[in-house]
Design a protein around this motif. Structure first.
Motif, PDB file in Angstrom:
ATOM      1  N   PRO A   1      31.616  51.612  39.801  1.00 52.97           N
ATOM      2  CA  PRO A   1      31.968  52.963  39.364  1.00 52.97           C
ATOM      3  C   PRO A   1      30.829  53.939  39.628  1.00 52.97           C
ATOM      4  O   PRO A   1      29.672  53.650  39.296  1.00 52.97           O
ATOM      5  N   LEU A   2      31.151  55.074  40.211  1.00 55.46           N
ATOM      6  CA  LEU A   2      30.147  56.086  40.530  1.00 55.46           C
ATOM      7  C   LEU A   2      30.330  57.328  39.670  1.00 55.46           C
ATOM      8  O   LEU A   2      29.938  58.432  40.068  1.00 55.46           O
ATOM      9  N   GLY A   3      30.902  57.160  38.513  1.00 52.04           N
ATOM     10  CA  GLY A   3      31.069  58.256  37.574  1.00 52.04           C
ATOM     11  C   GLY A   3      31.642  57.741  36.271  1.00 52.04           C
ATOM     12  O   GLY A   3      32.044  56.577  36.157  1.00 52.04           O
ATOM     13  N   PHE A   4      31.643  58.611  35.283  1.00 54.06           N
ATOM     14  CA  PHE A   4      32.277  58.345  33.996  1.00 54.06           C
ATOM     15  C   PHE A   4      33.362  59.396  33.777  1.00 54.06           C
ATOM     16  O   PHE A   4      33.341  60.459  34.393  1.00 54.06           O
ATOM     17  N   SER A   5      34.289  59.096  32.893  1.00 60.18           N
ATOM     18  CA  SER A   5      35.360  60.055  32.651  1.00 60.18           C
ATOM     19  C   SER A   5      34.808  61.316  31.990  1.00 60.18           C
ATOM     20  O   SER A   5      33.821  61.266  31.243  1.00 60.18           O
ATOM     21  N   ASP A   6      35.447  62.449  32.272  1.00 66.53           N
ATOM     22  CA  ASP A   6      35.042  63.699  31.629  1.00 66.53           C
ATOM     23  C   ASP A   6      35.110  63.584  30.116  1.00 66.53           C
ATOM     24  O   ASP A   6      34.250  64.121  29.392  1.00 66.53           O
ATOM     25  N   GLU A   7      36.126  62.861  29.620  1.00 67.80           N
ATOM     26  CA  GLU A   7      36.281  62.714  28.167  1.00 67.80           C
ATOM     27  C   GLU A   7      35.121  61.919  27.572  1.00 67.80           C
ATOM     28  O   GLU A   7      34.631  62.251  26.483  1.00 67.80           O
ATOM     29  N   PHE A   8      34.667  60.894  28.269  1.00 68.14           N
ATOM     30  CA  PHE A   8      33.529  60.120  27.778  1.00 68.14           C
ATOM     31  C   PHE A   8      32.260  60.964  27.802  1.00 68.14           C
ATOM     32  O   PHE A   8      31.472  60.946  26.842  1.00 68.14           O
ATOM     33  N   VAL A   9      32.054  61.721  28.866  1.00 70.99           N
ATOM     34  CA  VAL A   9      30.863  62.565  28.963  1.00 70.99           C
ATOM     35  C   VAL A   9      30.855  63.603  27.841  1.00 70.99           C
ATOM     36  O   VAL A   9      29.822  63.838  27.197  1.00 70.99           O
TER      37      VAL A   9
ATOM     38  N   GLY B   1      44.375  50.562  29.292  1.00 70.55           N
ATOM     39  CA  GLY B   1      44.309  51.130  30.632  1.00 70.55           C
ATOM     40  C   GLY B   1      44.557  52.620  30.697  1.00 70.55           C
ATOM     41  O   GLY B   1      44.351  53.230  31.753  1.00 70.55           O
ATOM     42  N   ARG B   2      45.014  53.220  29.589  1.00 68.88           N
ATOM     43  CA  ARG B   2      45.221  54.671  29.540  1.00 68.88           C
ATOM     44  C   ARG B   2      44.187  55.369  28.653  1.00 68.88           C
ATOM     45  O   ARG B   2      44.291  56.573  28.415  1.00 68.88           O
ATOM     46  N   ASN B   3      43.207  54.605  28.151  1.00 67.28           N
ATOM     47  CA  ASN B   3      42.174  55.168  27.282  1.00 67.28           C
ATOM     48  C   ASN B   3      41.213  56.005  28.118  1.00 67.28           C
ATOM     49  O   ASN B   3      40.505  55.494  28.988  1.00 67.28           O
ATOM     50  N   ARG B   4      41.181  57.312  27.858  1.00 61.43           N
ATOM     51  CA  ARG B   4      40.410  58.228  28.692  1.00 61.43           C
ATOM     52  C   ARG B   4      38.904  58.175  28.420  1.00 61.43           C
ATOM     53  O   ARG B   4      38.129  58.759  29.186  1.00 61.43           O
ATOM     54  N   TYR B   5      38.487  57.486  27.385  1.00 64.32           N
ATOM     55  CA  TYR B   5      37.056  57.217  27.211  1.00 64.32           C
ATOM     56  C   TYR B   5      36.616  56.054  28.101  1.00 64.32           C
ATOM     57  O   TYR B   5      35.506  56.043  28.628  1.00 64.32           O
ATOM     58  N   LEU B   6      37.474  55.072  28.237  1.00 58.80           N
ATOM     59  CA  LEU B   6      37.121  53.846  28.948  1.00 58.80           C
ATOM     60  C   LEU B   6      37.340  53.938  30.448  1.00 58.80           C
ATOM     61  O   LEU B   6      36.644  53.275  31.221  1.00 58.80           O
TER      62      LEU B   6
ATOM     63  N   ARG C   1      38.336  56.403  34.003  1.00 59.88           N
ATOM     64  CA  ARG C   1      38.470  57.686  34.686  1.00 59.88           C
ATOM     65  C   ARG C   1      39.906  57.867  35.187  1.00 59.88           C
ATOM     66  O   ARG C   1      40.695  56.928  35.204  1.00 59.88           O
ATOM     67  N   TYR C   2      40.207  59.064  35.626  1.00 58.41           N
ATOM     68  CA  TYR C   2      41.525  59.357  36.195  1.00 58.41           C
ATOM     69  C   TYR C   2      41.853  58.348  37.287  1.00 58.41           C
ATOM     70  O   TYR C   2      42.952  57.782  37.330  1.00 58.41           O
ATOM     71  N   THR C   3      40.899  58.108  38.217  1.00 57.03           N
ATOM     72  CA  THR C   3      41.173  57.231  39.354  1.00 57.03           C
ATOM     73  C   THR C   3      41.513  55.820  38.893  1.00 57.03           C
ATOM     74  O   THR C   3      42.364  55.152  39.476  1.00 57.03           O
ATOM     75  N   GLU C   4      40.860  55.352  37.830  1.00 53.72           N
ATOM     76  CA  GLU C   4      41.133  54.005  37.312  1.00 53.72           C
ATOM     77  C   GLU C   4      42.461  53.960  36.574  1.00 53.72           C
ATOM     78  O   GLU C   4      43.227  52.989  36.712  1.00 53.72           O
ATOM     79  N   ARG C   5      42.765  55.005  35.824  1.00 56.34           N
ATOM     80  CA  ARG C   5      44.061  55.047  35.138  1.00 56.34           C
ATOM     81  C   ARG C   5      45.192  55.086  36.167  1.00 56.34           C
ATOM     82  O   ARG C   5      46.260  54.483  35.965  1.00 56.34           O
ATOM     83  N   HIS C   6      44.947  55.763  37.277  1.00 65.14           N
ATOM     84  CA  HIS C   6      45.934  55.803  38.356  1.00 65.14           C
ATOM     85  C   HIS C   6      46.164  54.406  38.929  1.00 65.14           C
ATOM     86  O   HIS C   6      47.306  54.026  39.215  1.00 65.14           O
ATOM     87  N   LEU C   7      45.109  53.634  39.084  1.00 62.67           N
ATOM     88  CA  LEU C   7      45.249  52.272  39.591  1.00 62.67           C
ATOM     89  C   LEU C   7      46.034  51.403  38.617  1.00 62.67           C
ATOM     90  O   LEU C   7      46.819  50.545  39.036  1.00 62.67           O
ATOM     91  N   PHE C   8      45.826  51.606  37.323  1.00 58.05           N
ATOM     92  CA  PHE C   8      46.617  50.874  36.335  1.00 58.05           C
ATOM     93  C   PHE C   8      48.099  51.169  36.512  1.00 58.05           C
ATOM     94  O   PHE C   8      48.945  50.275  36.381  1.00 58.05           O
TER      95      PHE C   8
END
Length: 241
Positions: A88-96, A112-117, A119-126
């Motif tokens: 991962p090369l970033g953290f979610s905006d919500e976590f930041v 898999g939809r937890n926006r702290y855990l 990012r958008y790209t990872e939730r999309h993969l889920f």
């Protein structure tokens, strides 16, 4: 396995190990360099890049060190390099926003939809049925910070969402080999090519192939929609189709 002549471009895959991965026999940094014909240059390398990262004073010095690790004489001038990185090369905006005390959001009961855990790209993969790891909950924060540290030092300019550059001939993107290796475009490119002897090296080669597709076959990769926060980055993998 050395290429017969210096390429104008090359593609580097980096499977990232933790900061102290020399203590972990199972998972370490792995580097594979491919030429324009997608042939492995030199010798794939596996170890810990921590000292190499610390010693390099520029993106050119960093790339030259990677060539040296792989027993490749660095061409003069350096070729254009596209690197795909598996971490991962970033953290979610919500976590930041959470860790900087700027606010909170509701945490979805589905991991898999937890926006702290994720990012958008990872939730999309889920949503595609894949299971990417989380830099927050899956103990890959060491790898993630190592990758982000390299971007900050050697590719600090964001060219577009999920694409970083040094402003010259070096570009870096993020990928996820587990979501790529069974895609038809990757299995086709790997046909007839034996394993490199360790899963880290095989993953690094998949990363290098994604780097090549980013450079020459971008239409075969899924690009970020406009709604993705640019600060979160993007995981480049072959399109679902």
């Amino acid at each position: 396995m050395s290429s017969p002549s210096a390429p104008a471009r090359c593609f580097i895959g980096w499977d990232v190990g933790g900061w102290n991965c020399e203590r972990n026999g199972a998972s370490r940094d792995a580097i594979v360099i491919l030429d324009e014909a997608l042939q492995v240059m030199g010798q794939p390398w596996r170890g810990n890049l921590r000292a190499c990262i610390a010693a390099a004073g520029s993106s050119d010095a960093w790339l030259r060190a990677l060539f040296q690790h792989c027993h490749v004489a660095a061409p003069e001038p350096l070729p254009q390099v596209t690197m795909a990185i598996d971490t991962p090369l970033g953290f979610s905006d919500e976590f930041v926003r959470l860790v900087t005390r700027q606010g909170a959001v509701e945490a979805d009961e589905v991991s898999g939809r937890n926006r702290y855990l994720f990012r958008y790209t990872e939730r999309h993969l889920f949503e595609r049925g894949l299971k990417p790891l989380s830099a927050i909950k899956d103990m890959i924060g060491s790898q993630a910070t190592k990758g982000m540290h390299v971007l900050a030092r050697f590719a600090p300019q964001m060219l577009s969402c999920g694409v970083w550059t040094d402003g010259a001939g070096f570009r870096a993107i993020e990928t996820y080999p587990a979501a790529c290796r069974n895609a038809p475009v990757i299995t086709g490119l790997l046909q007839g090519r034996p394993s490199l002897g360790h899963v880290d090296l095989d993953d690094a080669r998949v990363c290098a192939l994604i780097a090549n597709l980013f450079a020459d076959g971008l239409a075969q990769l899924e690009a970020p929609p406009d709604s993705v926060p640019a600060s979160e980055g993007w995981i480049w993998i072959p399109s679902a189709g």
